[in-house]
Design an enzyme around this catalytic site. Structure first.
Site, PDB file in Angstrom:
ATOM      1  N   THR A   1      39.584  44.785  37.205  1.00 28.97           N
ATOM      2  CA  THR A   1      40.854  44.926  36.501  1.00 28.97           C
ATOM      3  C   THR A   1      41.959  44.434  37.423  1.00 28.97           C
ATOM      4  O   THR A   1      41.698  43.981  38.542  1.00 28.97           O
ATOM      5  CB  THR A   1      41.112  46.394  36.121  1.00 28.97           C
ATOM      6  OG1 THR A   1      41.428  47.142  37.310  1.00 28.97           O
ATOM      7  CG2 THR A   1      39.900  47.011  35.451  1.00 28.97           C
ATOM      8  N   CYS A   2      43.206  44.558  36.964  1.00 26.04           N
ATOM      9  CA  CYS A   2      44.307  44.084  37.803  1.00 26.04           C
ATOM     10  C   CYS A   2      44.446  44.905  39.072  1.00 26.04           C
ATOM     11  O   CYS A   2      45.011  44.432  40.066  1.00 26.04           O
ATOM     12  CB  CYS A   2      45.619  44.101  37.022  1.00 26.04           C
ATOM     13  SG  CYS A   2      46.099  45.738  36.417  1.00 26.04           S
ATOM     14  N   ASN A   3      43.934  46.122  39.062  1.00 29.61           N
ATOM     15  CA  ASN A   3      44.101  46.997  40.225  1.00 29.61           C
ATOM     16  C   ASN A   3      42.845  47.201  41.052  1.00 29.61           C
ATOM     17  O   ASN A   3      42.912  47.793  42.128  1.00 29.61           O
ATOM     18  CB  ASN A   3      44.626  48.370  39.784  1.00 29.61           C
ATOM     19  CG  ASN A   3      46.086  48.335  39.429  1.00 29.61           C
ATOM     20  OD1 ASN A   3      46.850  47.573  40.008  1.00 29.61           O
ATOM     21  ND2 ASN A   3      46.487  49.137  38.456  1.00 29.61           N
TER      22      ASN A   3
ATOM     23  N   ALA B   1      47.073  37.185  25.308  1.00 32.05           N
ATOM     24  CA  ALA B   1      46.872  37.958  24.080  1.00 32.05           C
ATOM     25  C   ALA B   1      45.802  39.022  24.258  1.00 32.05           C
ATOM     26  O   ALA B   1      45.131  39.411  23.309  1.00 32.05           O
ATOM     27  CB  ALA B   1      46.495  37.023  22.935  1.00 32.05           C
TER      28      ALA B   1
ATOM     29  N   THR C   1      46.388  44.169  27.597  1.00 30.20           N
ATOM     30  CA  THR C   1      47.637  44.452  28.299  1.00 30.20           C
ATOM     31  C   THR C   1      48.815  43.818  27.578  1.00 30.20           C
ATOM     32  O   THR C   1      49.894  44.420  27.468  1.00 30.20           O
ATOM     33  CB  THR C   1      47.561  43.940  29.747  1.00 30.20           C
ATOM     34  OG1 THR C   1      46.463  44.563  30.417  1.00 30.20           O
ATOM     35  CG2 THR C   1      48.843  44.262  30.506  1.00 30.20           C
TER      36      THR C   1
END
Length: 454
Positions: free
Chosen positions: A55-57, A196, A199
């Site tokens: 994920t982004c983190n 799209a 998030t």
């Protein structure tokens, strides 16, 4: 190896707590990357099962195998993906094992390890990662149990506590940041969302709550973008038209899965000249980043990335401590259930093997001495056999009691020592069936649907 020859559970990961986005983005994995990595790992001799989350983190890989060899193998492959040396990467990574690894996943799914404590997106992201591993055929008894139980724990945390109240998410924080910088009336601003995915949809929801009509820019998921735009009264444009959209926008929020920047500094410099000094706010919540960091140095451009949002998170982090404590209590309760199940993976097959080993010795000794009591009656022979088995059972009674009561955290090594001490074969026994209808209810539909990762 513990787990009756199946191996131990290991998590190797990196997160916003251990590394900046510049490092994390080098380890970001697409769904195909996750499946390929897991397939490569289970093809080796040191890993039996594998599931990857990105994920982004965070990027975390959960594997079952020999923990030392598996960690070395996995670290090497991740370093190769990141284009760096394993020794450099290792400084930012964590590697909990067994119940500590399970606890890490439970906390992640429950939102306790998120930048915004209690955020809900991670539940769906973990579910899709697990589905991708199921589709790739890289899961097994331990990871199947681990992920279904973790997802159930996440649901329980959110149903039994208020930790997720307020719809806290990176998307909502991004909108809050835009409001702080551009003023409270965002409805008067032109906003562009690049991407799209989930998030982007959450960002659109947060903007719609502010009365904002957004323009979605997307090529890969144009149909999904149109669907979201219809829901929130926005419109859709293609990436080909992005320069025009940038020239008109006040705020741009970008969150795609692109492995390379979408907005480069040279291209944006041209756009900014066309804007004649009109300010532009760029909020990049993608990992890898969608916006070249150098864009932030252009006159009139204000750029925030995922790590910059941490400052806003710090100001808005008012999750009640009682809710966190209660959520952690749920996690620990579920971890104890998982620990008991893991203990059975080691202990029950080992006890069964120990008993079988004792019976084999009794049979061998009786067979070797059969010629010494030719004159013994069948009744006497039965008594001799019963006596031999009684001695065996009494001898193994105390080891059996001790094995059943091994400490959950240190028990894996002690069970392995017992197998070595008695010379027990390293077979791969059947995983014990433990009643858990909630977990099984999640496994079956996941297998039917297959992967649907973003």
């Amino acid at each position: 190896m513990s787990q009756g020859g199946g191996g131990e559970l290991l998590c190797l990961g990196i997160s916003h707590k251990t590394a900046p986005v510049a490092v994390r983005e080098r380890l970001a994995l697409t769904v195909k990357d996750q499946q390929a990595l897991c397939a490569e790992l289970v093809a080796t001799d040191v890993v039996r099962e594998a599931v990857a989350i990105s994920t982004c983190n965070r990027t975390e890989v959960y594997v079952v195998g020999d923990p030392v060899s598996a960690e070395t193998e996995l670290l090497g492959r991740l370093a190769q993906h990141a284009g760096t040396r394993p020794t450099e990467l290792a400084e930012a990574m964590y590697a909990p094992r067994n119940c500590d690894a399970a606890r890490q996943l439970y906390r992640v799914v429950s939102g306790l390890e998120s930048m915004i404590v209690g955020e809900a997106e991670i539940q769906g992201q973990t579910k899709r990662a697990y589905e991708a591993a199921l589709e790739a055929g890289t899961t097994g008894p331990l990871t199947n149990r681990l992920f279904t139980a973790a997802l159930q724990t996440g649901k329980r945390v959110r149903s039994e506590t208020a930790i997720g109240e307020g719809r806290g998410s990176v998307s909502s924080v991004a909108v809050s940041l835009a409001r702080d910088i551009m003023g409270p009336d965002l409805a008067k601003r032109d906003v562009v969302i690049i991407g799209a995915g989930e998030t982007s949809e959450l960002t659109a929801q947060a903007l719609a709550d502010e009365g904002v009509r957004t323009i979605f820019v997307a090529n890969r998921h144009a149909d999904r973008a149109r669907s979201i735009a219809e829901r929130f009264g926005g419109s859709v444009s293609s990436l080909h038209d992005l320069p025009d959209r940038l020239a008109e926008a006040d705020i741009v929020v970008s969150s795609t899965a692109s492995p390379h920047p979408i907005i480069g500094v040279d291209e944006l410099a041209v756009v900014m000249r066309e804007r004649e000094g009109a300010p532009l706010l760029l909020i990049d919540i993608a990992v890898p980043r969608d916006v070249d960091p150098a864009c932030g140095e252009l006159d009139g451009v204000t750029l925030y990335d995922i790590d910059d949002l941490q400052q806003v998170v710090t100001r808005t982090r008012e999750v009640r401590e009682a809710e966190r404590v209660q959520a952690e209590g749920v996690v620990e309760d579920e971890i104890q259930r998982f620990a008991r199940w893991m203990g059975q993976l080691d202990v029950m097959p080992t006890i069964a093997a120990l008993r079988e080993h004792g019976d084999t010795i009794v049979d061998q000794v009786l067979a070797e001495n059969a010629g010494r009591w030719e004159s013994a009656s069948p009744r006497d022979r039965a008594r001799i056999e019963a006596l031999a088995k009684s001695v065996m059972q009494r001898l193994l009674h105390e080891p059996t009691i001790r094995l059943k009561s091994v400490d959950r955290d240190g028990g894996h090594g002690r069970v392995q020592f017992a197998r070595e001490l008695f010379g027990l074969a390293e077979g791969v026994p059947e995983v014990p069936e433990v009643a858990d209808a909630a977990a099984e209810a999640d496994v079956r539909p996941l297998r039917r649907r297959g992967a649907s990762g973003q």
